[in-house]
Design a protein around this motif. Structure first.
Motif, mmCIF file in Angstrom:
data_model
loop_
_atom_site.group_PDB
_atom_site.id
_atom_site.type_symbol
_atom_site.label_atom_id
_atom_site.label_comp_id
_atom_site.label_asym_id
_atom_site.label_seq_id
_atom_site.Cartn_x
_atom_site.Cartn_y
_atom_site.Cartn_z
ATOM 1 N N GLU A 84 9.322 -62.017 16.086
ATOM 2 C CA GLU A 84 10.212 -61.334 15.131
ATOM 3 C C GLU A 84 9.449 -60.921 13.873
ATOM 4 O OE1 GLU A 84 13.762 -59.664 13.864
ATOM 5 O OE2 GLU A 84 13.152 -60.442 15.828
ATOM 6 N N VAL A 85 8.505 -61.781 13.456
ATOM 7 C CA VAL A 85 7.669 -61.424 12.294
ATOM 8 C C VAL A 85 6.852 -60.184 12.597
ATOM 9 C CG1 VAL A 85 5.676 -62.159 10.929
ATOM 10 C CG2 VAL A 85 7.569 -63.741 11.322
ATOM 11 N N GLN A 86 6.290 -60.155 13.803
ATOM 12 C CA GLN A 86 5.479 -59.006 14.185
ATOM 13 C C GLN A 86 6.304 -57.732 14.221
ATOM 14 O OE1 GLN A 86 2.213 -59.046 14.632
ATOM 15 N NE2 GLN A 86 2.114 -56.848 15.185
ATOM 16 N N LYS A 87 7.513 -57.846 14.787
ATOM 17 C CA LYS A 87 8.388 -56.688 14.904
ATOM 18 C C LYS A 87 8.835 -56.178 13.531
ATOM 19 C CE LYS A 87 11.459 -57.087 18.054
ATOM 20 N NZ LYS A 87 12.700 -57.501 18.767
ATOM 21 N N THR A 88 9.296 -57.057 12.629
ATOM 22 C CA THR A 88 9.776 -56.644 11.303
ATOM 23 C C THR A 88 8.625 -56.135 10.428
ATOM 24 O OG1 THR A 88 9.604 -58.947 10.540
ATOM 25 C CG2 THR A 88 11.753 -58.194 11.334
ATOM 26 N N GLN A 89 7.449 -56.689 10.673
ATOM 27 C CA GLN A 89 6.289 -56.228 9.897
ATOM 28 C C GLN A 89 5.957 -54.784 10.252
ATOM 29 O OE1 GLN A 89 2.647 -58.356 10.709
ATOM 30 N NE2 GLN A 89 1.716 -57.719 8.748
#
Length: 437
Positions: free
Chosen positions: A194-199
């Protein structure tokens, strides 16, 4: 920039609504027009007050000098100060008229042309500025809002990932069962995804914002320059108006102002002590015309004349005059005209004349009164300075402070015809009264 933002804040110039101060400047310009008009009004009142005080001062001192003992060219020099005040008063009234007329009307008309009130309140120009800045900022503000949403999602994902990692590490230290540790590990992996996606979304939103930023800056610059030009007109108008006010306030280049002081200096320089002394000698000294006593046959008129002189002697021999109501205004003054043959005297002066003063009035030995005044009858209100008891049937009796009407000009012996408030008509010594007008 919004009102609650600090000019030193580095983020202030990229914040939504950072044009608020530029919009407010339009309203400030209208208020400054009102302030300038109030400023001119107050200065005009000061100019009028100063002019009025100068006029009153000049009037008061002109009367005091006229009644005082000064004479000749020095008297004219003294009067020149009052004339200067009167002329300068007129000039300051012209300044007042220019401020309240020409200058004030310029501000009022410019304000009327520059700021147009709306039916719903406020000014048309203010709304135009607000709409122009909002329109120029709208696309960029939309992208900025998307960036803020993506940034918030990314930061929340990072927070969740950190929390999950902390729980996993704690479980390992506590040696929990493998199944629980596996679930925590899966949670960490999910949070990392999720961090990768939102980043990625956050970075993409920033890229899109960067693409529209140049156009945003260009649009904002255009609108800002438009209202810079509007403010430039106001600033230039104020400058020219204040220069015009300066020209009205500065009297030094005014030829009428310089003439006042050239005339004053000429009059003061013309004061001549020797000329004044010669005038006094010829009017009140050895050079004055003499009317030496000559033998006169007895007559009824002569008897009446002697009787009146005895009356005057009776009032002056004792030195004391009763009922004197004033002191400063009772000072008599010699006439400045060289053709005048008589001089206003106090009762003591007349006593000196009776004693044979060779420098007394040339008409001292003439007829002290006539049954009817030779000049055209006048009616002038006068006030008694001293008590007087009539010694003949045709003489008036009055007290100091009484008011009566002078019905003719003073004769050669200093007697006037008058009427008391009760209607009694008779003669009285002219130097016992003063004019009320």
């Amino acid at each position: 920039m919004s009102d609650d933002q600090d000019d030193t804040d580095p983020q202030a110039h990229i914040s939504v609504g950072n044009y608020k101060r530029a919009v407010k400047r339009v309203d400030d310009g209208n208020r400054l027009c009102n302030d300038l008009m109030n400023c001119l009004h107050e200065r005009a009142r000061i100019e009028k007050s100063y002019a009025t005080q100068l006029t009153e001062w000049a009037k008061r001192w002109r009367q005091l000098v006229e009644k005082g003992p000064q004479y000749g060219t020095v008297e004219r020099a003294w009067f020149a100060l009052m004339t200067e005040a009167e002329k300068v008063s007129d000039l300051h009234m012209e300044v007042k008229a220019a401020l309240t007329g020409e200058d004030l009307e310029k501000v009022k008309n410019w304000q009327k042309d520059a700021y147009h009130k709306q039916m719903i309140g406020g000014f048309k120009e203010t709304k135009e500025a607000e709409d122009g800045f909002r329109k120029a900022q709208k696309p960029w503000a939309k992208k900025l809002k998307e960036v803020d949403v993506m940034k918030k999602a990314y930061h929340n994902a990072c927070k969740e990932e950190k929390t999950a990692t902390s729980r996993e590490n704690s479980s390992k230290l506590e040696n929990n069962n493998p199944e629980a540790q596996k679930k925590l590990q899966e949670k960490v992996e999910k949070c990392q995804q999720e961090v990768q996606k939102t980043q990625e979304r956050y970075s993409k939103a920033l890229e899109e914002l960067d693409k529209v930023t140049p156009q945003y800056m260009e649009n904002m610059e255009q609108v800002f320059e438009q209202w810079q030009q509007f403010e430039d007109k106001r600033l230039r108008f104020f400058r020219e108006l204040l220069l015009g006010v300066k020209q009205h306030l500065d009297l030094s280049p005014n030829h009428k102002y310089s003439t006042v002081y050239h005339t004053l200096e000429d009059t003061l320089q013309a004061a001549d002590a020797q000329e004044d002394l010669r005038w006094f000698r010829s009017n009140h000294g050895p050079g004055m015309p003499m009317n030496w006593p000559q033998f006169e046959e007895w007559s009824m008129d002569l008897n009446r004349t002697l009787s009146r002189r005895e009356t005057m002697r009776k009032h002056t021999d004792g030195v004391t005059l009763t009922g004197i109501s004033q002191t400063t205004e009772q000072t008599s003054k010699a006439s400045s005209s060289s053709s005048a043959g008589t001089v206003e005297k106090t009762a003591a002066d007349r006593s000196d004349e009776e004693a044979g003063n060779p420098f007394a009035s040339a008409n001292a030995n003439g007829n002290p009164f006539e049954d009817e005044p030779s000049s055209a009858e006048v009616c002038v209100p006068v006030r008694a300075l001293y008590d007087y008891d009539g010694q003949e049937q045709d003489e008036l009796t009055f007290k100091a402070g009484d008011q009566l009407m002078k019905m003719g000009e003073e004769d050669e012996q200093g007697w006037c015809k008058g009427r008391l408030s009760d209607g009694t008509v008779g003669l009285y010594p002219a130097n016992y009264v003063e004019d009320l007008e």
